[in-house]
Structures are given as structure tokens and as C-alpha cells.
Scaffold this motif. Structure first.
Motif, PDB file in Angstrom:
ATOM      1  N   ALA A 118       0.817  -1.212   0.000  1.00 47.93           N
ATOM      2  CA  ALA A 118       0.000   0.000   0.000  1.00 47.93           C
ATOM      3  C   ALA A 118       0.853   1.265   0.000  1.00 47.93           C
ATOM      4  N   LYS A 119       2.103   1.175   0.423  1.00 50.94           N
ATOM      5  CA  LYS A 119       3.004   2.324   0.432  1.00 50.94           C
ATOM      6  C   LYS A 119       3.782   2.449  -0.879  1.00 50.94           C
ATOM      7  N   MET A 120       3.435   1.633  -1.867  1.00 50.82           N
ATOM      8  CA  MET A 120       4.115   1.679  -3.164  1.00 50.82           C
ATOM      9  C   MET A 120       3.074   2.024  -4.231  1.00 50.82           C
ATOM     10  N   PRO A 121       2.700   3.277  -4.383  1.00 50.83           N
ATOM     11  CA  PRO A 121       1.635   3.601  -5.358  1.00 50.83           C
ATOM     12  C   PRO A 121       2.023   3.276  -6.791  1.00 50.83           C
ATOM     13  N   HIS A 122       3.314   3.251  -7.090  1.00 48.21           N
ATOM     14  CA  HIS A 122       3.782   2.892  -8.429  1.00 48.21           C
ATOM     15  C   HIS A 122       4.924   1.897  -8.261  1.00 48.21           C
ATOM     16  N   LEU A 123       4.721   0.678  -8.726  1.00 48.40           N
ATOM     17  CA  LEU A 123       5.706  -0.385  -8.540  1.00 48.40           C
ATOM     18  C   LEU A 123       6.092  -0.948  -9.895  1.00 48.40           C
ATOM     19  N   LEU A 124       7.387  -0.949 -10.198  1.00 48.38           N
ATOM     20  CA  LEU A 124       7.908  -1.504 -11.443  1.00 48.38           C
ATOM     21  C   LEU A 124       8.878  -2.624 -11.097  1.00 48.38           C
ATOM     22  N   ILE A 125       8.634  -3.795 -11.666  1.00 45.59           N
ATOM     23  CA  ILE A 125       9.523  -4.941 -11.486  1.00 45.59           C
ATOM     24  C   ILE A 125      10.284  -5.137 -12.783  1.00 45.59           C
ATOM     25  N   ALA A 126      11.586  -4.972 -12.753  1.00 48.66           N
ATOM     26  CA  ALA A 126      12.405  -5.062 -13.961  1.00 48.66           C
ATOM     27  C   ALA A 126      13.651  -5.879 -13.663  1.00 48.66           C
ATOM     28  N   GLY A 127      14.253  -6.390 -14.709  1.00 45.79           N
ATOM     29  CA  GLY A 127      15.471  -7.178 -14.541  1.00 45.79           C
ATOM     30  C   GLY A 127      15.763  -7.992 -15.783  1.00 45.79           C
ATOM     31  N   ALA A 128      16.946  -8.553 -15.833  1.00 43.53           N
ATOM     32  CA  ALA A 128      17.351  -9.373 -16.967  1.00 43.53           C
ATOM     33  C   ALA A 128      16.618 -10.712 -16.940  1.00 43.53           C
ATOM     34  N   THR A 129      16.726 -11.430 -18.042  1.00 45.88           N
ATOM     35  CA  THR A 129      16.099 -12.748 -18.130  1.00 45.88           C
ATOM     36  C   THR A 129      16.680 -13.679 -17.070  1.00 45.88           C
ATOM     37  N   GLY A 130      15.808 -14.330 -16.329  1.00 48.19           N
ATOM     38  CA  GLY A 130      16.242 -15.247 -15.287  1.00 48.19           C
ATOM     39  C   GLY A 130      16.579 -14.601 -13.962  1.00 48.19           C
ATOM     40  N   SER A 131      16.317 -13.289 -13.840  1.00 44.90           N
ATOM     41  CA  SER A 131      16.669 -12.601 -12.585  1.00 44.90           C
ATOM     42  C   SER A 131      15.598 -12.739 -11.517  1.00 44.90           C
ATOM     43  N   GLY A 132      14.428 -13.273 -11.848  1.00 47.66           N
ATOM     44  CA  GLY A 132      13.415 -13.522 -10.828  1.00 47.66           C
ATOM     45  C   GLY A 132      12.205 -12.620 -10.872  1.00 47.66           C
ATOM     46  N   LYS A 133      11.903 -12.004 -12.015  1.00 48.38           N
ATOM     47  CA  LYS A 133      10.730 -11.118 -12.098  1.00 48.38           C
ATOM     48  C   LYS A 133       9.440 -11.900 -11.886  1.00 48.38           C
ATOM     49  N   SER A 134       9.323 -13.043 -12.544  1.00 44.15           N
ATOM     50  CA  SER A 134       8.103 -13.850 -12.395  1.00 44.15           C
ATOM     51  C   SER A 134       7.958 -14.360 -10.968  1.00 44.15           C
ATOM     52  N   VAL A 135       9.063 -14.750 -10.357  1.00 43.18           N
ATOM     53  CA  VAL A 135       9.017 -15.218  -8.969  1.00 43.18           C
ATOM     54  C   VAL A 135       8.536 -14.094  -8.056  1.00 43.18           C
TER      55      VAL A 135
END
Length: 445
Positions: free
Chosen positions: A371-388
Motif C-alpha cells: 500500500a506504500k508503493m503507489p507505483h511499482l515496477l519490477i524489472a530485470g534481466a532474463t532469469g533474474s526472478g521477475k516472475s518469482v
């Protein structure tokens, strides 16, 4: 080659092949004997449907370069390939094309082609012209619904109350312009539009409405009389018993290698202590008198090469006369979601939308408040764990609140990550996969 590179290469090949096939269909000879034979064969077999092959290459190419917002390469190929057969079939039904007419110079058999023409002949012979047209209409509707989520009767589909254009599609989907906090915004009554629930953060829009009561961070979401139960923790896998942090002997050896590496670069220092986490160990290096911290920090890349480490991070430790050198452990330990949800930090957190993110350098659980993250971006290289990370956030929320307390709206245009959650009771609507529906859903929210 990366996934994006392969997609772009496939798009280029599709454009080239589509252009070549399009040239073979022209009355002028630009493609040699192979092109003449190919063009003649396509015209005879498919009639006007032969034009679909250059269009197929164009559509697949544009979809590969993300120029068709509602289609990916697969759906573009299915759509155009289906139209290659369906359109000449409908022409054959309307013109009542018969097999003996294929060798004539009449325009209708030439437009229909042999394959759609025979299909139209046998269908009309079985269910008549009216049945053939209805069959063509159903085939066309099924094709467009499957690929672009559209059908000829789309305009006849009404909406409720005039204002919620997507209410029938995304009934009660949750969301707002303030991001993650909207998960708790419309979470109390699943069968009605909940506009009277307390709002998490103050709204940015200025509306003349009665002020809503403010919910404190430790107040529960949704219906206080909720009798639903949370999913059992046994659904999550326990970490293997043999896994653990790196042994003391391995870390002692790693520290000794660090000191010897520093001496190789004419930097004297000693190890004053260490802090071990699941993946990284921080060594407290006390530099000898006269050695500047910046000198050690400048050697981070050189030390990584010498110690055969993937990367090394160097930074002063506040409050201590030492420099922190973070080195990957010889054997990393997997951090499971179950051990985080069974930790005391998770049980005693007062966050509105708590999520378990992992463990810090000291091995302590990291519990954040979405709730304290009004804008959240998950980024990273392939295999870095974005889906996890995405799956961990969703799992944390559904292990905290029931479907009567929490409502989710999920958008997954690539249909890769979130389709598995279609059966989740917290969803007010199935995962949105169409780009136009996603835009309407966000506007509705």
C-alpha cells in the motif's frame, strides 16, 4: 539470441515471404518459374483467399514488431489463415459454385477457388444455402472471437447503467490510479459495486462526495463478518532440510582469500567480522592506517576477477571503522515463501497489504507494505526472478486476506504469467488478455 531477437527475425522472414507470395499473384512475371507456378496454384486452389498469404506475412510481421496492439504473431497467423478459407467459402455459398464451373472463365469460381468451392458445394448440398450462410457466419464469428475478441453482433451487447462500459466484462474489477493500494479499495461485497468502503490513501481526485472514514493500517480489509478461511500453509513447499547458509569453514577460507587478494593489490587490512545471508556474505575489512576507503572500492571489479566471483560490492559500514565487502557465498541457499510466511515478522506486521520479499543480508525476513508503493515496477534481466517476485506478491496477499476481503484485477496481454490465476476466487473477472479490454478495464477501475 534473445527472445525479442528471435521474434524480430521471425517478423522479418514473414514480411519477406509475404512480399514474395504477393508478387507471384501479380499478372506480371517478377518471380521466375517458381513464382509463376506458385501464383497460379494459389489462385486456382484458394481463389481470392490467395491474397491472404501476403496479408498473412504482413500481419505476422507487424505483430512481431508490436505494431498490432490487439494481436500477437500467433493470433495474427490464425486470423488471416482462417479468413483465407472462410471468405472464399462464403462467396461460394452466395454464388452457388459447382465443381464443373472451376474450369470455366466465370468470375465466381475464380474468386472461390477449388478448396473453398468444394467445401461450399458439399455444405450447401447438405444443409442448403441458408444453412451454408449460417455456417459461414458462425465460422467467421468463432475465428474473430478467438483472435481479436470481436464478433459481428458486438454492437448488440449492452452495458448496465450506461456508465460502466466494462461492467459485464470485468464485473467489479479492482483498480485505481493510485496503484497497488486499489487492491483493498473495492474488496468488501463481491456482488455489488462497493463505493462506500474506506479508502486507503487520500484520493487525488477532487470530488464533491461525503468524506469517507479513514481506515488505520491495522484495520482489516473487507467484510468484518467474513467466514472464509485462508489457504492452508501446507500448500507451500518446505525448503529442503539439507539446505543452509554457507559453513563456517568455507567462509573462513573465503575471508582469507579476500585478505590475500587485497595484498596482491598492495592494500593491507584485516577481517574484523562477517555477516552471512542466504546468498551473500559481508566481510568487515578494517584497512591498515593510511589506506583510503576509495582505494578498496576501486578494486571491486579487479577483486571479482581474481576471486572468480560474479560480482563484489564494496561500501563503508556506517558507525564502524570498517569497509563492507559483499561476496557471493560458495553455495547460495534458496529462500522459500513458506518460511517467510511462518516467521514472526510476518505474523506481527501491521502493513495494510503486506508482501514477503525475501531475507536481507543478515538473514532476517523482509516484509514490505504494498500500500506504500503507489507505483511499482519490477524489472530485470532474463532469469533474474521477475516472475518469482510477481507470484510471491500475489501469494502473500491471498495468504493474508480472503476473497471477501480482497479483490484483484489482473492484466496479462502476453498470456504467459498470470493465466494460472483464473481459478483464484479473489478475481472479480478472469485475467484480462486483450489489449483493448485491458484499456477499458483500467478506465473502468
Amino acid at each position: 539470441m534473445s527472445e525479442e531477437g528471435r521474434r524480430h527475425l521471425g517478423a522479418i522472414i514473414a514480411l519477406v515471404l509475404g512480399s514474395f507470395v504477393g508478387l507471384t499473384l501479380l499478372p506480371i512475371d517478377l518471380t521466375g518459374p517458381v513464382g509463376r507456378w506458385l501464383g497460379t496454384t494459389l489462385w486456382r486452389l484458394l481463389g481470392v483467399g490467395a491474397v491472404g498469404f501476403p496479408l498473412l506475412g504482413l500481419a505476422v510481421g507487424l505483430a512481431g514488431f508490436d505494431r498490432l496492439p490487439q494481436l500477437d504473431m500467433k493470433r495474427a497467423a490464425i486470423l488471416v489463415s482462417g479468413l483465407v478459407i472462410v471468405v472464399p467459402f462464403i462467396i461460394g455459398v452466395l454464388a452457388d459454385v459447382r465443381p464443373e464451373a472451376f474450369d470455366s472463365t466465370d468470375i465466381a469460381p475464380r474468386l472461390t477457388g477449388v478448396v473453398p468451392g468444394f467445401a461450399a458445394y458439399y455444405v450447401v448440398g447438405g444443409i442448403g444455402p441458408a444453412g451454408g450462410l449460417l455456417f459461414g457466419f458462425v465460422s467467421l464469428s468463432a475465428l474473430t472471437i478467438l483472435t481479436i475478441a470481436w464478433h459481428p453482433l458486438m454492437r448488440w451487447v449492452g452495458t448496465r447503467d450506461g456508465g460502466d462500459a466494462l461492467d459485464g466484462k470485468v464485473g467489479g474489477a479492482v483498480g485505481s490510479r493510485t496503484g497497488p493500494a486499489t487492491i483493498a479499495r473495492t474488496a468488501s461485497a463481491p456482488d455489488e459495486e462497493e463505493e462506500d468502503l474506506v479508502a486507503p490513501p487520500p484520493a487525488t481526485r477532487r470530488e464533491k462526495k461525503p468524506k469517507k472514514p479513514v481506515r488505520t493500517s491495522d484495520a482489516p480489509l473487507g467484510d468484518l463478518a467474513d467466514d472464509s478461511v485462508l489457504p492452508p500453509i501446507d500448500l507451500l513447499t518446505l525448503p529442503p532440510a539439507q539446505e543452509g547458509d554457507a559453513s563456517g569453514a568455507e567462509l573462513d577460507r573465503l575471508g582469507q582469500v579476500l585478505v590475500e587478494t587485497l595484498r596482491t593489490f598492495k592494500v593491507e587490512g584485516s577481517i574484523a567480522g562477517r555477516t552471512t545471508g542466504p546468498v551473500v556474505t559481508q566481510f568487515e575489512v578494517v584497512p591498515a592506517p593510511g589506506v583510503k576507503v576509495g582505494r578498496i572500492a576501486a578494486l571491486a571489479d579487479d577483486m571479482a576477477i581474481t576471486m572468480r566471483a560474479q560480482s563484489i560490492r564494496v561500501a563503508p559500514i556506517p558507525g564502524k571503522g570498517a569497509v563492507g565487502v559483499e561476496i557471493p557465498n560458495p553455495t547460495a541457499r534458496m529462500v522459500s515463501l513458506r518460511e517467510l510466511l511462518e516467521s514472526g515478522e510476518w505474523e506481527h506486521t501491521r502493513g495494510t497489504l503486506p508482501i514477503a520479499l525475501g531475507r536481507d543480508l543478515e538473514g532476517k525476513p523482509i516484509i514490505a507494505d504494498l500500500a506504500k508503493m503507489p507505483h511499482l515496477l519490477i524489472a530485470g534481466a532474463t532469469g533474474s526472478g521477475k516472475s518469482v517476485a510477481i507470484n510471491t506478491i500475489i501469494s502473500s496477499l491471498i495468504y493474508r486476506y480472503t476473497e471477501k476481503q480482497l479483490r484483484l484485477l489482473m492484466v496479462d496481454p502476453k498470456m504467459v504469467e498470470l493465466s494460472m490465476y483464473n481459478a483464484l476466487p479473489h478475481l472479480r473477472h478472469k485475467v484480462v488478455t486483450n489489449n483493448s479490454d485491458a484499456a477499458n478495464a483500467l478506465k473502468w477501475a
